[in-house]
Design a protein around this motif. Sequence first.
Motif, PDB file in Angstrom:
ATOM      1  N   ARG A 136       0.811  -1.097   0.175  1.00  0.00           N
ATOM      2  CA  ARG A 136       0.017   0.248   0.051  1.00  0.00           C
ATOM      3  C   ARG A 136       0.573   1.417   0.027  1.00  0.00           C
ATOM      4  NH1 ARG A 136      -5.107   0.801   1.870  1.00  0.00           N
ATOM      5  NH2 ARG A 136      -4.304   2.115   3.609  1.00  0.00           N
ATOM      6  N   VAL A 137       1.778   1.648   0.938  1.00  0.00           N
ATOM      7  CA  VAL A 137       2.354   2.772   0.865  1.00  0.00           C
ATOM      8  C   VAL A 137       4.037   2.326   1.572  1.00  0.00           C
ATOM      9  CG1 VAL A 137       1.465   3.224   3.257  1.00  0.00           C
ATOM     10  CG2 VAL A 137       2.618   5.005   2.120  1.00  0.00           C
ATOM     11  N   LEU A 138       4.887   2.956   0.948  1.00  0.00           N
ATOM     12  CA  LEU A 138       6.354   3.043   1.611  1.00  0.00           C
ATOM     13  C   LEU A 138       6.695   4.328   1.451  1.00  0.00           C
ATOM     14  CD1 LEU A 138       7.560  -0.289  -0.421  1.00  0.00           C
ATOM     15  CD2 LEU A 138       6.996  -0.013   2.095  1.00  0.00           C
ATOM     16  N   THR A 139       7.872   4.762   2.489  1.00  0.00           N
ATOM     17  CA  THR A 139       8.341   6.166   2.212  1.00  0.00           C
ATOM     18  C   THR A 139       9.478   5.809   1.333  1.00  0.00           C
ATOM     19  OG1 THR A 139       9.712   5.561   4.207  1.00  0.00           O
ATOM     20  CG2 THR A 139       7.665   6.405   4.892  1.00  0.00           C
ATOM     21  N   THR A 140      10.091   7.105   1.050  1.00  0.00           N
ATOM     22  CA  THR A 140      11.294   7.029   0.218  1.00  0.00           C
ATOM     23  C   THR A 140      12.599   6.529   1.220  1.00  0.00           C
ATOM     24  OG1 THR A 140      10.706   9.452  -0.435  1.00  0.00           O
ATOM     25  CG2 THR A 140      13.030   8.713  -0.746  1.00  0.00           C
ATOM     26  N   HIS A 141      12.494   6.654   2.521  1.00  0.00           N
ATOM     27  CA  HIS A 141      13.641   5.680   3.149  1.00  0.00           C
ATOM     28  C   HIS A 141      13.499   4.283   2.996  1.00  0.00           C
ATOM     29  CE1 HIS A 141      13.869  10.132   4.586  1.00  0.00           C
ATOM     30  NE2 HIS A 141      15.023   9.809   4.874  1.00  0.00           N
ATOM     31  N   GLN A 167       3.323  17.957  13.197  1.00  0.00           N
ATOM     32  CA  GLN A 167       3.471  19.057  14.216  1.00  0.00           C
ATOM     33  C   GLN A 167       4.751  19.755  14.102  1.00  0.00           C
ATOM     34  OE1 GLN A 167       1.447  16.917  17.447  1.00  0.00           O
ATOM     35  NE2 GLN A 167       0.345  18.681  17.669  1.00  0.00           N
ATOM     36  N   THR A 168       5.745  18.955  14.034  1.00  0.00           N
ATOM     37  CA  THR A 168       7.278  19.302  14.151  1.00  0.00           C
ATOM     38  C   THR A 168       8.208  18.614  12.996  1.00  0.00           C
ATOM     39  OG1 THR A 168       7.797  17.461  15.534  1.00  0.00           O
ATOM     40  CG2 THR A 168       7.294  19.499  16.721  1.00  0.00           C
ATOM     41  N   GLY A 169       8.941  19.220  12.337  1.00  0.00           N
ATOM     42  CA  GLY A 169       9.790  18.691  11.287  1.00  0.00           C
ATOM     43  C   GLY A 169       9.018  18.451  10.039  1.00  0.00           C
ATOM     44  N   SER A 170       9.653  17.749   9.316  1.00  0.00           N
ATOM     45  CA  SER A 170       9.209  17.382   8.062  1.00  0.00           C
ATOM     46  C   SER A 170       8.959  15.743   7.654  1.00  0.00           C
ATOM     47  CB  SER A 170      10.024  17.980   6.988  1.00  0.00           C
ATOM     48  OG  SER A 170       9.693  17.584   5.645  1.00  0.00           O
ATOM     49  N   ALA A 171       7.793  15.287   7.290  1.00  0.00           N
ATOM     50  CA  ALA A 171       7.657  13.702   6.916  1.00  0.00           C
ATOM     51  C   ALA A 171       8.390  13.499   5.512  1.00  0.00           C
ATOM     52  CB  ALA A 171       6.192  13.514   6.846  1.00  0.00           C
ATOM     53  N   PRO A 172       8.904  12.238   5.525  1.00  0.00           N
ATOM     54  CA  PRO A 172       9.261  11.980   4.003  1.00  0.00           C
ATOM     55  C   PRO A 172       8.192  11.612   2.936  1.00  0.00           C
ATOM     56  CG  PRO A 172       9.211  10.129   5.550  1.00  0.00           C
ATOM     57  CD  PRO A 172       8.851  11.274   6.311  1.00  0.00           C
ATOM     58  N   GLU A 173       8.647  11.625   1.860  1.00  0.00           N
ATOM     59  CA  GLU A 173       7.705  11.446   0.876  1.00  0.00           C
ATOM     60  C   GLU A 173       7.108   9.917   0.997  1.00  0.00           C
ATOM     61  OE1 GLU A 173       5.529  13.596  -1.982  1.00  0.00           O
ATOM     62  OE2 GLU A 173       7.484  14.317  -1.222  1.00  0.00           O
ATOM     63  N   HIS A 174       5.626   9.845   0.984  1.00  0.00           N
ATOM     64  CA  HIS A 174       5.216   8.717   0.989  1.00  0.00           C
ATOM     65  C   HIS A 174       4.536   8.222  -0.610  1.00  0.00           C
ATOM     66  CE1 HIS A 174       5.089   9.663   5.007  1.00  0.00           C
ATOM     67  NE2 HIS A 174       4.573   8.638   5.721  1.00  0.00           N
ATOM     68  N   TYR A 175       5.095   7.082  -0.941  1.00  0.00           N
ATOM     69  CA  TYR A 175       4.698   6.847  -2.147  1.00  0.00           C
ATOM     70  C   TYR A 175       3.315   5.617  -2.232  1.00  0.00           C
ATOM     71  CZ  TYR A 175       8.425   9.287  -4.023  1.00  0.00           C
ATOM     72  OH  TYR A 175       9.356  10.373  -4.685  1.00  0.00           O
ATOM     73  N   THR A 176       2.888   5.858  -3.175  1.00  0.00           N
ATOM     74  CA  THR A 176       1.618   4.765  -3.409  1.00  0.00           C
ATOM     75  C   THR A 176       1.691   4.396  -4.930  1.00  0.00           C
ATOM     76  OG1 THR A 176      -0.026   6.665  -3.822  1.00  0.00           O
ATOM     77  CG2 THR A 176       0.194   5.675  -1.536  1.00  0.00           C
ATOM     78  N   ILE A 208      -5.439   6.593   1.483  1.00  0.00           N
ATOM     79  CA  ILE A 208      -4.345   6.011   2.063  1.00  0.00           C
ATOM     80  C   ILE A 208      -3.729   7.109   2.939  1.00  0.00           C
ATOM     81  CG2 ILE A 208      -2.183   5.298   1.912  1.00  0.00           C
ATOM     82  CD1 ILE A 208      -2.580   3.668  -0.432  1.00  0.00           C
ATOM     83  N   ALA A 209      -3.683   8.269   2.438  1.00  0.00           N
ATOM     84  CA  ALA A 209      -3.158   9.451   3.323  1.00  0.00           C
ATOM     85  C   ALA A 209      -3.993   9.577   4.435  1.00  0.00           C
ATOM     86  CB  ALA A 209      -3.098  10.570   2.258  1.00  0.00           C
TER      87      ALA A 209
END
Length: 329
Positions: A55-60, A94-103, A133-134
């Motif tokens: 379903r979903v995987l981050t860049t990392h 709320q803090t920082g930045s989330a990585p890109e989430h790919y679908t 998914i988001a």
Amino acid sequence: MPSLPRPASGPGSRYTARAATTRTRPSRRHTDVATLSRNLTSRDLWLARMLYEHRVLTTHQIARLAYPSLRSAQRRLRTLHQHAVLDSFRPLTQTGSAPEHYTLGPAGAALLAAHAGLDISALGWRPTHTGRIAYSPSLGHDLGVNELLTHLAARAHTTPDASLSLWLSERSAARRWSDIIRPDAYAHWRNGDHVLPFFLEYDTGSQPLPRVEAKLAGYAAFTTATSTRPALLIHTRTQSRDQALRHRLAAAASELGLNVATSSADFTTTSPWGPWWVPLQPAARRTTLTRLAAQWPGLSPAAGLEPTDADTALTLPVPPLPPAPDTAP
């Protein structure tokens, strides 16, 4: 992909997921699957399958599995996004930045459907796929499961004798065993001659302890009905929740004859193969997945893994790591 709408209530009502609107796509997308296929590598096709499965995987997470560096992963993922093989979003935090989430994107879904000889509707893919998914309440849970198992799979890059040789998603597990159990994942961890077949329960702390305990009866029924004995690993968020689960489940696991071990994110995040797992036995100490396999010699893989006539190219297990490098950009 247009900006994702903010839900009126529930997950995402406070923080809106940012769609990848800054990534322009060419006005003429690949509509010819054959033409698109000629521009894709075997690793690209594997990634589309992985995103369909998980379903979903981050860049990392993707970089960990399939690329020599984060930068090379980002470069190729941008290209795949431009051709609509992938979609992406980035949750606001709320803090920082989330990585890109790919679908899986529209072209990727069309490609998989064509390769499997299916209509795209048979995949369950819809134009709202990424938005669902988001804003899914299970997004954090799904990412947590994938984080653990991508680390296990990637271990093979640095330890040739170790591998995650099989990894089934919650959906694939449900397709096989939902009449008895609904694990969050099923996998085989190998290290040398030791094999640990296991079901994973990823506990976020949202379920009351009696409900978690009730799941053990299902796993016991599974071992009885199938005459197979995988282990059960329960991973939770905090040490205090881990201790509460152990106190609640120890007697039931013993009575039912289950091989259960627990851990939490307070102990393991980036090295889940390590000495962070405690069997549900008196005076047990934390140990590795490999030693769990050695301590539980009666383990055996779950029944129902063999292909059947009902399987298609999309219901067979996806290798946790990509094929050998080809001429990938």
